[in-house]
Design a protein around this motif. Sequence first.
Motif, PDB file in Angstrom:
ATOM      1  N   ALA A  72      -7.350 -45.400  -5.569  1.00  0.00           N
ATOM      2  CA  ALA A  72      -6.542 -46.566  -5.947  1.00  0.00           C
ATOM      3  C   ALA A  72      -5.139 -46.467  -5.356  1.00  0.00           C
ATOM      4  N   ALA A  73      -4.545 -45.285  -5.395  1.00  0.00           N
ATOM      5  CA  ALA A  73      -3.213 -45.104  -4.804  1.00  0.00           C
ATOM      6  C   ALA A  73      -3.254 -45.416  -3.317  1.00  0.00           C
ATOM      7  N   GLU A  74      -4.310 -45.000  -2.641  1.00  0.00           N
ATOM      8  CA  GLU A  74      -4.440 -45.288  -1.208  1.00  0.00           C
ATOM      9  C   GLU A  74      -4.586 -46.787  -0.969  1.00  0.00           C
ATOM     10  N   MET A  75      -5.292 -47.483  -1.856  1.00  0.00           N
ATOM     11  CA  MET A  75      -5.428 -48.935  -1.709  1.00  0.00           C
ATOM     12  C   MET A  75      -4.081 -49.632  -1.911  1.00  0.00           C
ATOM     13  N   PHE A  76      -3.302 -49.171  -2.900  1.00  0.00           N
ATOM     14  CA  PHE A  76      -1.958 -49.736  -3.090  1.00  0.00           C
ATOM     15  C   PHE A  76      -1.101 -49.485  -1.853  1.00  0.00           C
ATOM     16  N   ASN A  77      -1.184 -48.297  -1.307  1.00  0.00           N
ATOM     17  CA  ASN A  77      -0.433 -47.963  -0.103  1.00  0.00           C
ATOM     18  C   ASN A  77      -0.836 -48.893   1.046  1.00  0.00           C
ATOM     19  N   SER A  78      -2.133 -49.101   1.213  1.00  0.00           N
ATOM     20  CA  SER A  78      -2.612 -49.995   2.269  1.00  0.00           C
ATOM     21  C   SER A  78      -2.125 -51.422   2.051  1.00  0.00           C
ATOM     22  N   SER A  79      -2.076 -51.860   0.785  1.00  0.00           N
ATOM     23  CA  SER A  79      -1.613 -53.230   0.526  1.00  0.00           C
ATOM     24  C   SER A  79      -0.136 -53.381   0.867  1.00  0.00           C
ATOM     25  N   ILE A  80       0.651 -52.359   0.594  1.00  0.00           N
ATOM     26  CA  ILE A  80       2.075 -52.418   0.927  1.00  0.00           C
ATOM     27  C   ILE A  80       2.259 -52.406   2.444  1.00  0.00           C
ATOM     28  N   GLU A  81       1.430 -51.639   3.157  1.00  0.00           N
ATOM     29  CA  GLU A  81       1.482 -51.653   4.618  1.00  0.00           C
ATOM     30  C   GLU A  81       1.163 -53.039   5.158  1.00  0.00           C
ATOM     31  N   ALA A  82       0.133 -53.678   4.603  1.00  0.00           N
ATOM     32  CA  ALA A  82      -0.238 -55.022   5.054  1.00  0.00           C
ATOM     33  C   ALA A  82       0.879 -56.017   4.784  1.00  0.00           C
ATOM     34  N   LEU A  83       1.478 -55.925   3.602  1.00  0.00           N
ATOM     35  CA  LEU A  83       2.569 -56.832   3.250  1.00  0.00           C
ATOM     36  C   LEU A  83       3.779 -56.615   4.163  1.00  0.00           C
ATOM     37  N   ALA A  84       4.079 -55.358   4.448  1.00  0.00           N
ATOM     38  CA  ALA A  84       5.214 -55.053   5.331  1.00  0.00           C
ATOM     39  C   ALA A  84       5.003 -55.661   6.710  1.00  0.00           C
ATOM     40  N   LYS A  85       3.776 -55.571   7.217  1.00  0.00           N
ATOM     41  CA  LYS A  85       3.478 -56.156   8.535  1.00  0.00           C
ATOM     42  C   LYS A  85       3.602 -57.673   8.512  1.00  0.00           C
ATOM     43  N   ALA A  86       3.303 -58.281   7.367  1.00  0.00           N
ATOM     44  CA  ALA A  86       3.408 -59.733   7.255  1.00  0.00           C
ATOM     45  C   ALA A  86       4.854 -60.195   7.145  1.00  0.00           C
ATOM     46  N   VAL A  87       5.712 -59.356   6.582  1.00  0.00           N
ATOM     47  CA  VAL A  87       7.105 -59.738   6.363  1.00  0.00           C
ATOM     48  C   VAL A  87       7.884 -59.730   7.667  1.00  0.00           C
ATOM     49  N   THR A  88       7.770 -58.648   8.437  1.00  0.00           N
ATOM     50  CA  THR A  88       8.521 -58.571   9.692  1.00  0.00           C
ATOM     51  C   THR A  88       7.919 -57.518  10.600  1.00  0.00           C
ATOM     52  N   LYS A  89       8.091 -57.725  11.881  1.00  0.00           N
ATOM     53  CA  LYS A  89       7.681 -56.728  12.873  1.00  0.00           C
ATOM     54  C   LYS A  89       8.876 -55.863  13.277  1.00  0.00           C
ATOM     55  N   GLU A  90      10.050 -56.269  12.836  1.00  0.00           N
ATOM     56  CA  GLU A  90      11.278 -55.556  13.155  1.00  0.00           C
ATOM     57  C   GLU A  90      11.468 -54.362  12.226  1.00  0.00           C
ATOM     58  N   TYR A  91      12.223 -53.383  12.700  1.00  0.00           N
ATOM     59  CA  TYR A  91      12.550 -52.234  11.862  1.00  0.00           C
ATOM     60  C   TYR A  91      13.461 -52.680  10.728  1.00  0.00           C
ATOM     61  N   ASP A  92      13.139 -52.259   9.536  1.00  0.00           N
ATOM     62  CA  ASP A  92      13.963 -52.540   8.377  1.00  0.00           C
ATOM     63  C   ASP A  92      13.973 -51.292   7.506  1.00  0.00           C
ATOM     64  N   PRO A  93      15.142 -50.739   7.218  1.00  0.00           N
ATOM     65  CA  PRO A  93      15.175 -49.489   6.439  1.00  0.00           C
ATOM     66  C   PRO A  93      14.608 -49.647   5.030  1.00  0.00           C
ATOM     67  N   HIS A  94      14.697 -50.831   4.452  1.00  0.00           N
ATOM     68  CA  HIS A  94      14.143 -51.050   3.113  1.00  0.00           C
ATOM     69  C   HIS A  94      12.609 -51.026   3.153  1.00  0.00           C
ATOM     70  N   ILE A  95      12.048 -51.634   4.185  1.00  0.00           N
ATOM     71  CA  ILE A  95      10.593 -51.609   4.332  1.00  0.00           C
ATOM     72  C   ILE A  95      10.132 -50.182   4.619  1.00  0.00           C
ATOM     73  N   ARG A  96      10.864 -49.461   5.464  1.00  0.00           N
ATOM     74  CA  ARG A  96      10.527 -48.060   5.714  1.00  0.00           C
ATOM     75  C   ARG A  96      10.539 -47.267   4.415  1.00  0.00           C
ATOM     76  N   ASP A  97      11.556 -47.486   3.584  1.00  0.00           N
ATOM     77  CA  ASP A  97      11.625 -46.788   2.302  1.00  0.00           C
ATOM     78  C   ASP A  97      10.422 -47.135   1.423  1.00  0.00           C
ATOM     79  N   ALA A  98      10.070 -48.419   1.369  1.00  0.00           N
ATOM     80  CA  ALA A  98       8.925 -48.838   0.558  1.00  0.00           C
ATOM     81  C   ALA A  98       7.636 -48.178   1.045  1.00  0.00           C
ATOM     82  N   LEU A  99       7.461 -48.141   2.353  1.00  0.00           N
ATOM     83  CA  LEU A  99       6.262 -47.509   2.913  1.00  0.00           C
ATOM     84  C   LEU A  99       6.240 -46.011   2.637  1.00  0.00           C
ATOM     85  N   ASP A 100       7.398 -45.368   2.756  1.00  0.00           N
ATOM     86  CA  ASP A 100       7.472 -43.931   2.487  1.00  0.00           C
ATOM     87  C   ASP A 100       7.245 -43.630   1.005  1.00  0.00           C
TER      88      ASP A 100
END
Length: 123
Positions: A72-100
């Motif tokens: 389940a944790a891996e699925m949540f991680n994958s969903s956040i990765e998908a959402l991050a890709k939908a939000v922007t293709k540009e580097y964003d430190p907040h998105i990096r933090d969320a992914l990390d």
Amino acid sequence: MAEIEKAFLPKTWLGKFGCAFRGVRVGIGAYGAASFAVHLPVMAGVLAFAVWDGVTWPEWYLLIVCITIVLAAEMFNSSIEALAKAVTKEYDPHIRDALDIASGAVFTAVIGAATVGVLILVG
């Protein structure tokens, strides 16, 4: 806004289950394939060793809960990765933090599950 909601929200229980099954398929496939390629064989090995070792029913319950939490944790991680890709293709430190942070959550679940597994299967 209402049109977008209609497109994404299923109206029946069957539709909701369909979305859930699609989510598992997409999460394991498109976004989590590399991670699940590690988790699933390890899970199979743990279950096989548990059968061979003759673990008790309460130990089985703990192992199944730990495996479920990691997946389940891996699925949540994958969903956040998908959402991050939908939000922007540009580097964003907040998105990096969320992914990390999401990756850290998976790591935390794995460490906890591994600890329980070692205590049950080796201890």
